[in-house]
Design a protein around this motif. Structure first.
Motif, PDB file in Angstrom:
ATOM      1  N   UNK A  56     108.842  68.754  22.571  1.00  0.00           N
ATOM      2  CA  UNK A  56     108.888  69.869  23.572  1.00  0.00           C
ATOM      3  C   UNK A  56     110.005  69.649  24.291  1.00  0.00           C
ATOM      4  N   UNK A  57     110.111  69.891  25.672  1.00  0.00           N
ATOM      5  CA  UNK A  57     111.305  70.067  26.335  1.00  0.00           C
ATOM      6  C   UNK A  57     111.091  68.799  27.305  1.00  0.00           C
ATOM      7  N   UNK A  58     110.288  68.313  27.921  1.00  0.00           N
ATOM      8  CA  UNK A  58     110.290  66.992  29.075  1.00  0.00           C
ATOM      9  C   UNK A  58     109.904  65.924  28.180  1.00  0.00           C
ATOM     10  N   UNK A  59     108.765  65.975  27.592  1.00  0.00           N
ATOM     11  CA  UNK A  59     108.247  64.914  26.724  1.00  0.00           C
ATOM     12  C   UNK A  59     108.052  63.495  27.549  1.00  0.00           C
ATOM     13  N   UNK A  60     107.354  63.779  28.746  1.00  0.00           N
ATOM     14  CA  UNK A  60     106.938  62.621  29.590  1.00  0.00           C
ATOM     15  C   UNK A  60     106.296  61.300  28.857  1.00  0.00           C
ATOM     16  N   UNK A  61     105.409  61.716  27.932  1.00  0.00           N
ATOM     17  CA  UNK A  61     104.592  60.673  27.359  1.00  0.00           C
ATOM     18  C   UNK A  61     105.451  59.996  26.530  1.00  0.00           C
ATOM     19  N   UNK A  62     106.496  60.286  25.938  1.00  0.00           N
ATOM     20  CA  UNK A  62     107.276  59.717  25.121  1.00  0.00           C
ATOM     21  C   UNK A  62     107.803  58.158  25.763  1.00  0.00           C
ATOM     22  N   UNK A  63     108.150  58.518  26.987  1.00  0.00           N
ATOM     23  CA  UNK A  63     108.689  57.246  27.943  1.00  0.00           C
ATOM     24  C   UNK A  63     107.443  56.548  28.489  1.00  0.00           C
ATOM     25  N   UNK A  64     105.969  57.332  28.485  1.00  0.00           N
ATOM     26  CA  UNK A  64     105.036  56.525  29.160  1.00  0.00           C
ATOM     27  C   UNK A  64     104.585  55.382  28.129  1.00  0.00           C
ATOM     28  N   UNK A  65     104.796  55.567  26.741  1.00  0.00           N
ATOM     29  CA  UNK A  65     104.125  54.932  25.647  1.00  0.00           C
ATOM     30  C   UNK A  65     105.422  53.904  25.044  1.00  0.00           C
ATOM     31  N   UNK A  66     106.729  54.084  25.469  1.00  0.00           N
ATOM     32  CA  UNK A  66     107.629  53.335  25.106  1.00  0.00           C
ATOM     33  C   UNK A  66     108.241  53.875  23.435  1.00  0.00           C
ATOM     34  N   UNK A 113      89.829  58.899  36.298  1.00  0.00           N
ATOM     35  CA  UNK A 113      88.758  58.302  35.399  1.00  0.00           C
ATOM     36  C   UNK A 113      89.099  57.187  34.458  1.00  0.00           C
ATOM     37  N   UNK A 114      89.001  56.006  34.855  1.00  0.00           N
ATOM     38  CA  UNK A 114      89.620  54.738  34.202  1.00  0.00           C
ATOM     39  C   UNK A 114      89.368  54.531  32.752  1.00  0.00           C
ATOM     40  N   UNK A 115      90.412  54.615  31.754  1.00  0.00           N
ATOM     41  CA  UNK A 115      90.136  53.898  30.430  1.00  0.00           C
ATOM     42  C   UNK A 115      89.501  54.800  29.657  1.00  0.00           C
ATOM     43  N   UNK A 116      89.086  56.067  29.935  1.00  0.00           N
ATOM     44  CA  UNK A 116      88.218  56.688  29.230  1.00  0.00           C
ATOM     45  C   UNK A 116      88.673  57.126  27.691  1.00  0.00           C
ATOM     46  N   UNK A 117      89.951  57.695  27.640  1.00  0.00           N
ATOM     47  CA  UNK A 117      90.533  58.172  26.512  1.00  0.00           C
ATOM     48  C   UNK A 117      91.422  56.818  25.641  1.00  0.00           C
ATOM     49  N   UNK A 118      91.774  57.280  24.512  1.00  0.00           N
ATOM     50  CA  UNK A 118      92.014  56.087  23.590  1.00  0.00           C
ATOM     51  C   UNK A 118      93.471  56.461  23.048  1.00  0.00           C
ATOM     52  N   UNK A 119      94.554  55.972  23.022  1.00  0.00           N
ATOM     53  CA  UNK A 119      95.906  56.425  22.944  1.00  0.00           C
ATOM     54  C   UNK A 119      96.737  55.491  22.074  1.00  0.00           C
ATOM     55  N   UNK A 120      97.375  56.046  20.949  1.00  0.00           N
ATOM     56  CA  UNK A 120      98.191  55.213  20.023  1.00  0.00           C
ATOM     57  C   UNK A 120      99.478  54.606  20.710  1.00  0.00           C
ATOM     58  N   UNK A 121      99.574  53.452  21.117  1.00  0.00           N
ATOM     59  CA  UNK A 121     100.531  52.890  21.781  1.00  0.00           C
ATOM     60  C   UNK A 121     101.289  51.643  20.940  1.00  0.00           C
ATOM     61  N   UNK A 122     102.636  51.814  21.085  1.00  0.00           N
ATOM     62  CA  UNK A 122     103.215  50.338  20.104  1.00  0.00           C
ATOM     63  C   UNK A 122     102.633  49.327  20.474  1.00  0.00           C
ATOM     64  N   UNK A 123     102.261  48.204  19.696  1.00  0.00           N
ATOM     65  CA  UNK A 123     101.759  47.113  20.228  1.00  0.00           C
ATOM     66  C   UNK A 123     102.561  46.152  20.803  1.00  0.00           C
ATOM     67  N   UNK A 124     103.848  46.293  20.647  1.00  0.00           N
ATOM     68  CA  UNK A 124     105.186  45.589  21.313  1.00  0.00           C
ATOM     69  C   UNK A 124     105.236  45.960  22.812  1.00  0.00           C
TER      70      UNK A 124
END
Length: 390
Positions: free
Chosen positions: A127-137, A367-378
């Motif tokens: 997209x334009x801003x892609x904030x989640x890209x930085x949030x998952x490294x 609401x803490x930890x309710x979803x599951x997200x693919x995040x690099x292991x490193x």
């Protein structure tokens, strides 16, 4: 091609495949559900998928099904109706707006608890801003694709937002004031891609607005900073008519701080980055159950110019003009703009995860930890706060 060359090519292919994906993952025959918004941002999501992501999934031998969105809100409908048992993950290819729609739909289901625990989410920023890209490294579509294939999962906080007694769900942030105006009003520059944020920022700095605002903050330690706190507007109390995680804020909730002043900006963020190159919450974590709240009353334009220049590092938040809090919930009651009112008649903008919502009192709860997200292991998210402090 000689038989020896064919054998060598096949061996090379299998070696690359083993490097990309663990054989145990391939034992799951279910496809990955890929949702693409071809109209978002610079309208490049379909090209990003076809040219940069799809070949990686094909090389890894991981099956997938692709669906494109047709209109705003169609992703919410898809998430609300998807048979989660048929898929190993649900992936968005677009920006943060599409991910917001998916979260909203997944948690507006009678079976939301099963969906949240059994259907991991994946994010490919196109997209334009892609904030989640930085949030998952993971900043490139290729790395994001590998991350999804390798199926490294972490817990993810979500947020509920309640207005007019109705509750909905999202993931990223609440913005009011400068950042909200910048985000929504810069839509007219969407064709410029990420540069739209800089153009919008310059315009807003030239005509910096202040806005009346009331805030109720709930600190996790329960220590009161304000006495004689008035009750919150009744419209932010959920009628609990919706599916999804229960909002626990009630009329009897004891708030820890109350602010009733003109502000230039309020941000309450669930993760550090609200755009790939702009940090608004350096102390936020993917699953700490808390919002990183930053408030600015000052009309000092140099403070915001610093934010423009140091947005990626978040160093601007060290300035005395910015008040920071960690909160489990926040209520915001917007007031009137004092200066430089919009030509379109807007009295202000309330922004939830990049989407404009009603200009009305709003409750945000984590609401803490309710979803599951693919995040690099490193990926070590603690490094963000450490770098910000140094």
């Amino acid at each position: 091609m000689k038989s020896s060359d064919k054998a060598h090519t096949q061996e090379t292919f299998q070696t690359l495949k083993r490097l990309i994906v663990d054989e145990r993952i391939l034992r799951d025959p279910r496809p990955i559900f890929v949702l693409i918004n071809p109209f978002g941002g610079t309208k490049s999501a379909l090209t990003v998928w076809n040219a940069r992501c799809q070949p990686i999934f094909q090389l890894a031998g991981v099956p997938y099904e692709v669906q494109t969105t047709t209109a705003k809100g169609s992703a919410t409908t898809s998430a609300r109706t998807i048979d989660y048992t048929k898929y190993r993950a649900m992936v968005t290819v677009s920006g943060d707006g599409l991910f917001h729609e998916v979260v909203e739909g997944l948690f507006d289901r009678p079976d939301w608890q099963e969906v949240a625990t059994k259907l991991p989410l994946g994010y490919i920023g196109a997209g334009t801003s892609n904030g989640m890209s930085s949030n998952i490294g993971a900043h490139s579509p290729e790395i994001q694709s590998l991350n999804i294939i390798q199926n490294s999962i972490r817990s993810l906080d979500i947020i509920s937002y309640t207005q007019n007694n109705k509750t909905r769900y999202s993931h990223l942030e609440l913005l009011f004031g400068l950042l909200a105006d910048l985000d929504i009003e810069s839509e007219q520059y969407r064709w410029m891609g990420i540069l739209r944020n800089y153009v919008g920022a310059i315009v807003r700095l030239l005509y910096l607005r202040s806005t009346g605002c009331k805030l109720w903050l709930l600190s996790p330690d329960g220590d009161k900073r304000t006495s004689n706190i008035p009750p919150v507007p009744s419209s932010v109390l959920s009628d609990h008519s919706q599916h999804g995680p229960r909002v626990t804020i009630e009329a009897t909730t004891v708030w820890t701080e109350y602010i009733d002043e003109d502000i230039t900006n309020v941000s309450a963020v669930n993760y550090p980055f609200i755009a790939c190159d702009f940090m608004a919450g350096p102390r936020a974590k993917l699953s700490d159950g808390l919002l990183d709240v930053n408030i600015c009353h000052s009309r000092n334009k140099s403070a915001y110019l610093s934010a423009l220049l140091e947005g990626e590092s978040g160093k601007y938040l060290h300035q005395k003009e910015f008040i920071s809090r960690k909160c489990s919930a926040i209520v915001l009651e917007p007031g009137e703009r004092r200066r430089w009112k919009s030509n379109d008649g807007r009295r202000g903008i309330v922004d939830v995860s990049g989407e404009e919502v009603d200009l009305a009192p709003i409750l945000i709860q984590v609401h803490q930890g309710l979803a599951r997200l693919c995040v690099p292991a490193w990926y070590d998210e603690s490094m963000i706060e450490q770098a910000w402090k140094n």
